[in-house]
Design an enzyme around this catalytic site. Structure first.
Site, PDB file in Angstrom:
ATOM      1  N   LYS A 110       0.831  -1.206   0.000  1.00 12.37           N
ATOM      2  CA  LYS A 110       0.000   0.000   0.000  1.00 12.37           C
ATOM      3  C   LYS A 110       0.865   1.256   0.000  1.00 12.37           C
ATOM      4  O   LYS A 110       0.543   2.228  -0.685  1.00 12.37           O
ATOM      5  CB  LYS A 110      -0.951  -0.013   1.196  1.00 12.37           C
ATOM      6  CG  LYS A 110      -2.099  -0.977   0.978  1.00 12.37           C
ATOM      7  CD  LYS A 110      -3.067  -0.995   2.120  1.00 12.37           C
ATOM      8  CE  LYS A 110      -4.179  -1.984   1.849  1.00 12.37           C
ATOM      9  NZ  LYS A 110      -4.977  -2.291   3.025  1.00 12.37           N
ATOM     10  N   LYS A 189      -3.279  -8.867 -10.119  1.00  8.44           N
ATOM     11  CA  LYS A 189      -4.436  -9.091  -9.253  1.00  8.44           C
ATOM     12  C   LYS A 189      -5.426  -7.933  -9.415  1.00  8.44           C
ATOM     13  O   LYS A 189      -5.016  -6.767  -9.407  1.00  8.44           O
ATOM     14  CB  LYS A 189      -3.979  -9.149  -7.785  1.00  8.44           C
ATOM     15  CG  LYS A 189      -5.125  -9.252  -6.777  1.00  8.44           C
ATOM     16  CD  LYS A 189      -4.652  -8.972  -5.356  1.00  8.44           C
ATOM     17  CE  LYS A 189      -5.353  -7.775  -4.752  1.00  8.44           C
ATOM     18  NZ  LYS A 189      -6.474  -7.974  -3.888  1.00  8.44           N
ATOM     19  N   LYS A 192      -8.886  -2.524  -6.305  1.00  6.48           N
ATOM     20  CA  LYS A 192      -9.265  -1.110  -6.390  1.00  6.48           C
ATOM     21  C   LYS A 192      -8.022  -0.235  -6.450  1.00  6.48           C
ATOM     22  O   LYS A 192      -7.983   0.763  -7.151  1.00  6.48           O
ATOM     23  CB  LYS A 192     -10.056  -0.709  -5.143  1.00  6.48           C
ATOM     24  CG  LYS A 192     -11.471  -1.213  -5.130  1.00  6.48           C
ATOM     25  CD  LYS A 192     -12.053  -1.125  -3.722  1.00  6.48           C
ATOM     26  CE  LYS A 192     -12.549  -2.460  -3.267  1.00  6.48           C
ATOM     27  NZ  LYS A 192     -12.737  -2.597  -1.834  1.00  6.48           N
TER      28      LYS A 192
HETATM   29  P1  ADP Z   1      -9.227  -4.498  -3.054  1.00  5.53           P
HETATM   30  O1  ADP Z   1      -7.924  -5.267  -3.155  1.00  5.53           O
HETATM   31  O2  ADP Z   1      -9.822  -4.291  -4.400  1.00  5.53           O
HETATM   32  O3  ADP Z   1      -9.091  -3.210  -2.268  1.00  5.53           O
HETATM   33  P2  ADP Z   1     -10.539  -5.527  -0.679  1.00  5.53           P
HETATM   34  O4  ADP Z   1      -9.251  -5.373   0.058  1.00  5.53           O
HETATM   35  O5  ADP Z   1     -11.673  -4.644  -0.282  1.00  5.53           O
HETATM   36  O6  ADP Z   1     -10.256  -5.404  -2.265  1.00  5.53           O
HETATM   37  O7  ADP Z   1     -11.002  -7.039  -0.600  1.00  5.53           O
HETATM   38  C1  ADP Z   1     -12.231  -7.533  -0.153  1.00  5.53           C
HETATM   39  C2  ADP Z   1     -12.223  -9.041  -0.300  1.00  5.53           C
HETATM   40  O8  ADP Z   1     -12.102  -9.403  -1.678  1.00  5.53           O
HETATM   41  C3  ADP Z   1     -11.034  -9.724   0.410  1.00  5.53           C
HETATM   42  O9  ADP Z   1     -11.445 -10.953   0.958  1.00  5.53           O
HETATM   43  C4  ADP Z   1     -10.046  -9.918  -0.694  1.00  5.53           C
HETATM   44  O10 ADP Z   1      -9.156 -10.982  -0.413  1.00  5.53           O
HETATM   45  C5  ADP Z   1     -10.977 -10.251  -1.867  1.00  5.53           C
HETATM   46  N1  ADP Z   1     -10.321  -9.899  -3.130  1.00  5.53           N
HETATM   47  C6  ADP Z   1      -9.933  -8.660  -3.536  1.00  5.53           C
HETATM   48  N2  ADP Z   1      -9.381  -8.696  -4.765  1.00  5.53           N
HETATM   49  C7  ADP Z   1      -9.401 -10.003  -5.153  1.00  5.53           C
HETATM   50  C8  ADP Z   1      -8.971 -10.700  -6.331  1.00  5.53           C
HETATM   51  N3  ADP Z   1      -8.436 -10.056  -7.350  1.00  5.53           N
HETATM   52  N4  ADP Z   1      -9.143 -12.040  -6.365  1.00  5.53           N
HETATM   53  C9  ADP Z   1      -9.720 -12.716  -5.338  1.00  5.53           C
HETATM   54  N5  ADP Z   1     -10.145 -12.116  -4.207  1.00  5.53           N
HETATM   55  C10 ADP Z   1      -9.999 -10.775  -4.094  1.00  5.53           C
END
Ligand code: ADP
Ligand code: TRP
Length: 321
Positions: A110, A189, A192
Site C-alpha cells: 500500500k 491481481k 481497487k
Molecule cells: P481491493 O484489493 O480491491 O481493495 P478488498 O481489500 O476490499 O479489495 O477485498 C475484499 C475481499 O475481496 C477480500 O477478501 C479480498 O481478499 C478479496 N479480493 C480482492 N481482490 C481479489 C482478487 N483479485 N481475487 C480474489 N479475491 C480478491
C-alpha cells in the site's frame, strides 16, 4: 460453525471481491452462523473524505443485500457501530510483536502505491485480528491477499491464550484455490488500488468500456494460443457456461479465438449475471433509511456477542479489579 468476513467500503465492488469473498459468504448463509460486516474503520486508513466514506458504507451494504445476503439469516453490521472492537485492538496490540507487523506485505504494497504510511495502516492487521477474535470466528473466507492477515490473527490469538489462558478460538482462512486471485484488466491481481477492476454494478456503457480494455496480445487470430496464459480467458471462464467454455478453449488451442467477440460475449454474461441485482441495489439505495435500520439492528446483535468476549478478555487480562 461460525463464519465471518468483512469488506472495506473504499470503492466499487468488483468481480475479484465477488469471487474472492462475497459469493462464498452468501452461499454459507444457511450452513453456518454467519457474520458479515463493512469495515469502515479499516477504510479510514486510506479514505479521508467524509462523504465518500459514509456513502461507500451504504453502497457496500446495498451490494451485499442486492446480491442476496438476508439480514434475517445472518449478523450484518458496520464495524464502527461496535466500539468494543477498538478496545480489543488495543489489548491485542500490547501482545503483538513489531516483527509480525513488519513482515506484512499488504502494508509495504500500500505504501508503494502511495497510501500515506500512518500508524493505523501499520497496525491494520491488529484491528483485523480483533474483528475476527471478538466474534470467536472459526472460518474466514477471503481472497489470497488476506491470507497473511489471518495468520497474524492466529498468532495473536495463540499468544493471548498462552499468556492469559484459553480465551480465543483459533480462526482458519477459507480460500478457494481456483478463485484465490482473480486477474484484473492488465493481468495483475484485480484490485481497487491498481485501477484495473471490472466493477460489477456499472451502467452497461461503462461496463463495456472496461471489458473492452482487458489487455490481450496482438498475435494473429489463427495462431494457436495457451488459454490459461490469456487474461481475457481467465476472466471469461468465471462466467461462461461449460459447453461454450470448452468450445472457446478449443479455439485458443487450435487457432481462431477472436478476442473482440469473446469480450462482447463476456459483456453479455456479466449483464445477465448481475443485471437483476443491479436493479435491486438501485431500489435499496433509494431508501438509505431502510439500509441504516438493517445495519443498526445487525449492530445490536453483533454487540451482544462482542460483549461476552470483551468481558472475558478484561477478566483474563486483569482489567476487572
Ligand atoms: P481491493 O484489493 O480491491 O481493495 P478488498 O481489500 O476490499 O479489495 O477485498 C475484499 C475481499 O475481496 C477480500 O477478501 C479480498 O481478499 C478479496 N479480493 C480482492 N481482490 C481479489 C482478487 N483479485 N481475487 C480474489 N479475491 C480478491
Ligand atoms: N482486510 C480485509 C480486506 O482488505 C477486510 C477485513 C477487515 C476483513 N476485517 C476483516 C476480512 C475480518 C475478513 C475478516 O479485504
Amino acid at each position: 460453525m461460525r463464519i465471518l468476513s468483512g469488506i472495506q467500503p473504499s470503492g466499487q465492488l468488483h468481480i475479484g471481491n465477488y469471487f474472492g469473498m462475497m459469493r462464498s459468504m452468501i452461499a454459507n448463509m444457511d450452513r453456518a452462523e454467519l457474520y458479515a460486516f463493512i469495515v469502515d474503520l479499516h477504510a479510514l486508513t486510506s479514505v479521508h473524505d467524509r462523504e465518500r466514506l459514509s456513502r461507500g458504507t451504504l453502497e457496500a451494504a446495498a451490494d451485499f443485500l442486492a446480491l442476496g445476503l438476508d439480514p434475517e439469516r445472518c449478523i450484518f453490521w458496520v464495524q464502527s457501530d461496535v466500539p468494543e472492537v477498538t478496545e480489543l485492538t488495543w489489548i491485542l496490540s500490547t501482545l503483538t510483536p513489531m516483527g509480525l507487523l513488519e513482515r506484512c506485505h499488504s502494508y509495504k504494497d500500500k505504501i508503494a502505491k502511495g497510501v500515506a504510511p500512518s500508524h493505523g495502516l501499520f497496525s491494520y492487521p491488529v484491528l483485523m485480528a480483533a474483528d475476527i477474535l471478538l466474534y470467536q470466528a472459526e472460518r474466514v473466507p477471503v481472497g489470497k491477499d488476506q491470507k497473511q492477515h489471518i495468520e497474524v490473527a492466529r498468532d495473536i490469538a495463540i499468544k493471548f491464550n498462552n499468556t492469559f489462558g484459553d480465551t480465543f478460538v483459533i480462526p482458519e482462512p477459507v480460500i478457494d484455490e481456483n478463485l484465490a486471485t482473480i486477474p484484473g484488466l492488465d493481468g495483475q491481481k484485480m484490485s481497487k488500488s491498481y485501477g484495473n477492476t471490472i466493477p460489477i454494478f456499472l451502467p452497461p456503457k461503462e461496463l463495456k468500456k472496461r471489458v473492452m480494455a482487458i489487455v490481450t496480445d496482438s498475435r494473429p487470430v489463427e495462431e494457436p494460443k495457451d488459454p490459461d496464459k490469456c487474461n481475457l480467458y481467465n476472466i471469461y471462464k468465471l462466467f461462461a457456461p461449460a459447453d461454450r467454455l470448452a468450445e472457446v478453449r478449443g479455439l485458443y488451442l487450435n487457432g481462431g479465438a477472436m478476442y473482440g467477440k469473446i469480450k462482447l460475449e463476456l459483456l453479455d454474461l456479466l449483464i445477465d449475471k448481475f443485471g437483476p441485482a443491479q436493479e435491486k441495489r438501485a431500489q435499496l439505495l433509494a431508501d438509505p433509511g431502510r439500509i441504516r435500520d438493517i445495519l443498526h439492528q445487525g449492530a445490536e446483535k453483533a454487540r451482544a456477542k462482542a460483549a461476552i468476549t470483551i468481558d472475558l478478555v478484561r477478566d483474563r487480562a486483569g482489567l476487572k479489579y
